[in-house]
Design a protein around this motif. Sequence first.
Motif, PDB file in Angstrom:
ATOM      1  N   SER A   1       2.083  -0.354  -6.502  1.00  0.00           N
ATOM      2  CA  SER A   1       1.496   0.461  -5.444  1.00  0.00           C
ATOM      3  C   SER A   1      -0.017   0.276  -5.390  1.00  0.00           C
ATOM      4  O   SER A   1      -0.727   0.630  -6.333  1.00  0.00           O
TER       5      SER A   1
ATOM      6  N   THR B   1       3.194   4.357  -1.444  1.00  0.00           N
ATOM      7  CA  THR B   1       3.113   5.198  -2.637  1.00  0.00           C
ATOM      8  C   THR B   1       4.175   4.767  -3.642  1.00  0.00           C
ATOM      9  O   THR B   1       5.190   4.161  -3.260  1.00  0.00           O
TER      10      THR B   1
ATOM     11  N   VAL C   1       0.821  -1.210   0.000  1.00  0.00           N
ATOM     12  CA  VAL C   1       0.000   0.000   0.000  1.00  0.00           C
ATOM     13  C   VAL C   1       0.856   1.263   0.000  1.00  0.00           C
ATOM     14  O   VAL C   1       0.332   2.366   0.116  1.00  0.00           O
TER      15      VAL C   1
ATOM     16  N   HIS D   1      -7.104   2.906  -1.511  1.00  0.00           N
ATOM     17  CA  HIS D   1      -6.214   2.315  -0.522  1.00  0.00           C
ATOM     18  C   HIS D   1      -6.484   0.826  -0.288  1.00  0.00           C
ATOM     19  O   HIS D   1      -7.534   0.442   0.208  1.00  0.00           O
TER      20      HIS D   1
ATOM     21  N   GLY E   1      -4.275  -0.894   8.219  1.00  0.00           N
ATOM     22  CA  GLY E   1      -4.324  -0.155   6.961  1.00  0.00           C
ATOM     23  C   GLY E   1      -3.251  -0.600   5.981  1.00  0.00           C
ATOM     24  O   GLY E   1      -2.719   0.202   5.218  1.00  0.00           O
TER      25      GLY E   1
ATOM     26  N   PHE F   1      -1.790   1.881  -3.288  1.00  0.00           N
ATOM     27  CA  PHE F   1      -2.022   3.016  -2.406  1.00  0.00           C
ATOM     28  C   PHE F   1      -3.439   3.588  -2.529  1.00  0.00           C
ATOM     29  O   PHE F   1      -4.075   3.868  -1.528  1.00  0.00           O
ATOM     30  N   TRP F   2      -3.923   3.751  -3.777  1.00  0.00           N
ATOM     31  CA  TRP F   2      -5.244   4.348  -3.942  1.00  0.00           C
ATOM     32  C   TRP F   2      -5.977   3.732  -5.104  1.00  0.00           C
ATOM     33  O   TRP F   2      -5.382   3.616  -6.180  1.00  0.00           O
TER      34      TRP F   2
END
Length: 154
Positions: free
Chosen positions: A93, A74, A72, A98, A113, A95-96
Amino acid sequence: MAVETGSAAPDFTLGDLNREQVTLSSLWREKNVLLVFYPFAFSQICQGEICQVRDELAGYSDENVQVVGVSVDTPFALKAWAEQQGFTFPLLSDFWPHGEVAKTYGVFNDIGGMANRGTFLIDTQGIVRFAEIVSPREARDQANWKKAVAALRG
């Protein structure tokens, strides 16, 4: 619910450390894929595991396996980590949104998370041939991965 051995691998597209889009199915059409979810770049256990993969990468490549790391983090953190450690295989990644891919594979840790340590070996037909999930605090035994890779041959 975690993805299980014998099931179709959920396809996804994520950005790599250069923010280039990588689609899982485009990889498994060329080679078997060892998909390695890990919590965070630069963390102690993750670094040990991913450095071991780096050091033993030739063994996977010789077996027609593309190793792909997913966290997760960046893309910027992944790039810095890859440059620092000399990683040459894709780091993706999640990340989003997430952890969306980690959620799809059943390895997202809602409390932290982050991804739990999940490993999935996907064959060239897109079928999961090996699946393993352990907690973020537990290092994986990569000998199990190598046994699964060897089983693809035979």
